[in-house]
Write an enzyme that holds these catalytic residues in place. Structure first.
Site, short mmCIF file in Angstrom:
data_model
loop_
_atom_site.label_atom_id
_atom_site.label_comp_id
_atom_site.label_asym_id
_atom_site.label_seq_id
_atom_site.Cartn_x
_atom_site.Cartn_y
_atom_site.Cartn_z
N GLU A 31 10.08 3.37 5.13
CA GLU A 31 9.70 2.87 3.79
C GLU A 31 10.40 3.71 2.70
O GLU A 31 11.01 3.17 1.78
CB GLU A 31 8.17 2.96 3.69
CG GLU A 31 7.54 2.65 2.35
CD GLU A 31 6.02 2.93 2.40
OE1 GLU A 31 5.33 2.36 3.26
OE2 GLU A 31 5.53 3.73 1.57
N SER B 176 -1.09 -0.49 7.54
CA SER B 176 -0.14 -0.64 6.43
C SER B 176 -0.29 -2.00 5.76
O SER B 176 -0.59 -2.99 6.41
CB SER B 176 1.29 -0.51 6.94
OG SER B 176 2.18 -0.75 5.87
N LYS C 202 2.95 5.08 12.48
CA LYS C 202 2.71 4.82 11.05
C LYS C 202 3.49 5.81 10.18
O LYS C 202 4.04 5.44 9.14
CB LYS C 202 1.21 4.89 10.73
CG LYS C 202 0.87 4.72 9.23
CD LYS C 202 1.41 3.42 8.68
CE LYS C 202 0.92 3.01 7.30
NZ LYS C 202 1.04 3.90 6.21
N HIS D 92 6.96 4.62 10.16
CA HIS D 92 6.98 3.43 9.28
C HIS D 92 7.17 3.90 7.84
O HIS D 92 8.00 3.36 7.10
CB HIS D 92 5.66 2.66 9.45
CG HIS D 92 5.38 1.67 8.35
ND1 HIS D 92 4.97 2.05 7.08
CD2 HIS D 92 5.47 0.31 8.30
CE1 HIS D 92 4.81 0.99 6.32
NE2 HIS D 92 5.11 -0.09 7.04
N ASN D 93 6.42 4.90 7.44
CA ASN D 93 6.52 5.37 6.06
C ASN D 93 7.85 6.06 5.79
O ASN D 93 8.39 5.96 4.69
CB ASN D 93 5.35 6.32 5.74
CG ASN D 93 4.06 5.56 5.50
OD1 ASN D 93 3.90 4.45 5.99
ND2 ASN D 93 3.13 6.15 4.78
C1 6PG Z 1 1.39 1.42 3.55
C2 6PG Z 1 1.85 2.53 2.66
C3 6PG Z 1 0.71 3.41 2.26
C4 6PG Z 1 0.98 4.42 1.16
C5 6PG Z 1 2.40 4.76 0.90
C6 6PG Z 1 2.61 5.63 -0.31
O1 6PG Z 1 1.94 1.36 4.63
O2 6PG Z 1 0.53 0.64 3.17
O3 6PG Z 1 2.79 3.29 3.35
O4 6PG Z 1 0.26 4.03 3.43
O5 6PG Z 1 0.47 3.91 -0.01
O6 6PG Z 1 2.90 5.37 2.01
O7 6PG Z 1 3.06 6.85 0.12
P1 6PG Z 1 3.65 7.93 -0.85
O8 6PG Z 1 2.57 8.23 -1.85
O9 6PG Z 1 3.97 9.12 -0.01
O10 6PG Z 1 4.85 7.30 -1.49
#
Ligand code: 6PG
Length: 467
Positions: free
Chosen positions: A190, A129, A183, A186-187
């Site tokens: 996010e 990430s 991960k 994590h998302n």
């Molecule tokens: C990261 C981000 C990456 C991704 C986003 C976008 O940790 O660097 O999470 O992995 O760009 O998750 O995800 P979406 O397109 O689903 O919003």
């Protein structure tokens, strides 16, 4: 020429940047891309003065690597990963290591680990990430899978990762798909934090009629408390002028958000384990609702919902700071709870304090909040929930009344705040010894003889309801 320390497959920007990052730590890095011209231009533009070894067929790529070979796949998640694994299998030897650094579905990672095992190979499913910048300057790296693979490739990954207080934001997380699962969550976090931030922005823009620079100042001020990358970029975004016309860019961007799947996968997995993740779920659904813009326009036209131009007050802004803060904390609370349950169910044996530590820098959800979160999970048994952690109790006590007022004010202004509402209901439910599920038990027994339990006696009961 000596052999390369590692090979990177996939020369899109993440692959390029991670290759350069690894090279910058004194490693020789072979690179390969399906389309040779991409490798060539990468090498010519960014690699000639470095220990980068461009290769144009997989045989030469594999031959260029020191044994045991380490291959880092930085290709699009899904089919491309399988295609490369299939091509690599006949070229690699027993004990060589494949690292998948994409946002792979953890179910795929489980399957690929088995395939690798059958072929005598070692495999790491690794979340990376931090976007393009992180890949080049130090991402957060979340590897899981074969521990022997980590012994071989771990030092190199740890050097490439962001460093905090002399410790790398990278650690072996556990067997199987532990890395990709972490991960994924994590998302999910996010998504939840992004949704809450977007709602706070919208309440300020609509309810307080603040202009983008004023809102930017607000986010920058609030960020002093949470030191969060997502707050920081929000403050920056709100200052960006439109280079194609007058005004601020944010006002010109269409209000529809796309998604690649990791947030949805987190919610799906949470549903499988019966773990509530309401803010995450609201964030995924919020993106779905945003995507149907035409439909929203049509239905909105039918109802002509009156949004009272209620000017919210300065006190509201103070409440909003608290509300966003605690909705952000709640997003981490839900994600970590999911990790805790999944770890037991899937045998990851995750150390949640380590997870908080490696999220401290490099990744998208990095925040100084990860320090007290780490403290909360430093000792076992872990608290039932971050909400229950002693070092978060006064935070919740102070912020929840403000969150209630913000949700109420948003309701009165007919502005949807699904993320904040979900965070509030999560708290209200988790702190309620009594919930109305007695009625649900009774209904199930009434229409389907599903039986119920009683407060005053052990066992299961059935009643012939009514007639
Ligand atoms: C990261 C981000 C990456 C991704 C986003 C976008 O940790 O660097 O999470 O992995 O760009 O998750 O995800 P979406 O397109 O689903 O919003």
């Amino acid at each position: 020429m000596s052999d390369s320390d590692i090979g990177v497959i996939g020369m899109a920007v993440m692959g390029q940047n991670i290759a350069l990052n690894i090279e910058s730590n004194g490693n020789r890095v072979s690179v390969y891309n399906r389309t040779g011209s991409t490798t060539e231009s990468f090498y010519e533009e960014r690699g000639t003065d470095k220990q980068i070894v461009p290769t144009y067929d997989l045989e030469s790529f594999v031959d260029s690597l020191e044994r045991p070979r380490k291959v880092l796949l930085m290709v699009k998640a899904g089919k491309p990963v399988d295609i490369f694994i299939d091509k690599l299998i006949p070229l690699l030897d027993e004990g060589d290591v494949i690292v998948d650094g994409g946002n792979s579905d953890f179910h795929d990672t489980e399957r690929r680990i088995e395939t690798a095992e059958d072929e005598g190979l070692l495999y790491l499913g690794t979340g990376i990430s931090g976007g393009e910048y992180g890949a080049l300057h130090g991402p957060s790296i979340m590897p899981g899978g074969h521990e022997e693979a980590y012994e071989i490739v771990g030092p190199l990954l740890e050097d490439a990762a962001a460093q905090v207080d002399g410790e790398p934001c990278c650690a072996y997380l556990g067997p199987h798909s532990a890395g990709h699962y972490v991960k994924m969550v994590h998302n999910g976090i996010e998504y939840a934090v992004m949704q809450s931030i977007a709602e706070a922005y919208w309440l300020m823009a609509q309810g307080l009629e603040m202009d983008p620079p004023e809102m930017s100042d607000q986010f920058a001020e609030w960020n002093e408390r949470v030191g969060a990358y997502l707050y920081e970029i929000t403050a920056d975004i709100l200052r960006q002028k439109d280079d194609r016309g007058d005004g601020f860019l944010i006002n010109k961007i269409l209000d529809t958000a796309k998604q690649k799947g990791t947030g949805k996968w987190s919610v799906q997995s949470a549903l499988d384990y019966g773990v509530p993740v309401p803010t995450m779920s609201a964030a995924v659904e919020g993106r779905f609702l945003s995507a149907v813009k035409d439909e929203r326009g049509r239905i909105g036209g039918q109802y002509k919902v009156r949004r009272p131009q209620q000017s919210l007050s300065q006190e509201f802004l103070d409440d909003l700071e608290e509300a966003l803060y605690i909705s952000t904390v709640s997003s981490y609370a839900q994600g970590i709870k999911l990790l805790n349950v999944a770890s037991e169910e899937r045998g990851y044996d995750l150390d949640l304090s380590t997870v908080a530590r490696i999220w401290k820098d490099g990744c998208i959800i990095r925040s100084t909040l990860l320090d007290p979160i780490r403290t909360a999970y430093d000792e076992t048994p872990y608290p039932d929930n971050l909400i229950a952690a002693p070092n978060f109790q006064s935070e919740y006590n102070d912020a929840i009344p403000a969150l209630r007022r913000v949700v109420q004010a948003a309701r009165a202004a007919a502005l949807p705040v699904p993320g904040h509402s979900a965070s509030l209901d999560y708290f209200e439910s988790l702190t309620s010894p009594d919930l109305p599920a007695n009625m649900i038990q009774a209904q199930r027994d009434c229409f389907g003889a599903h039986t119920y339990e009683r407060r005053d006696a052990e066992g299961t009961f059935h009643t012939e309801w009514g007639e």
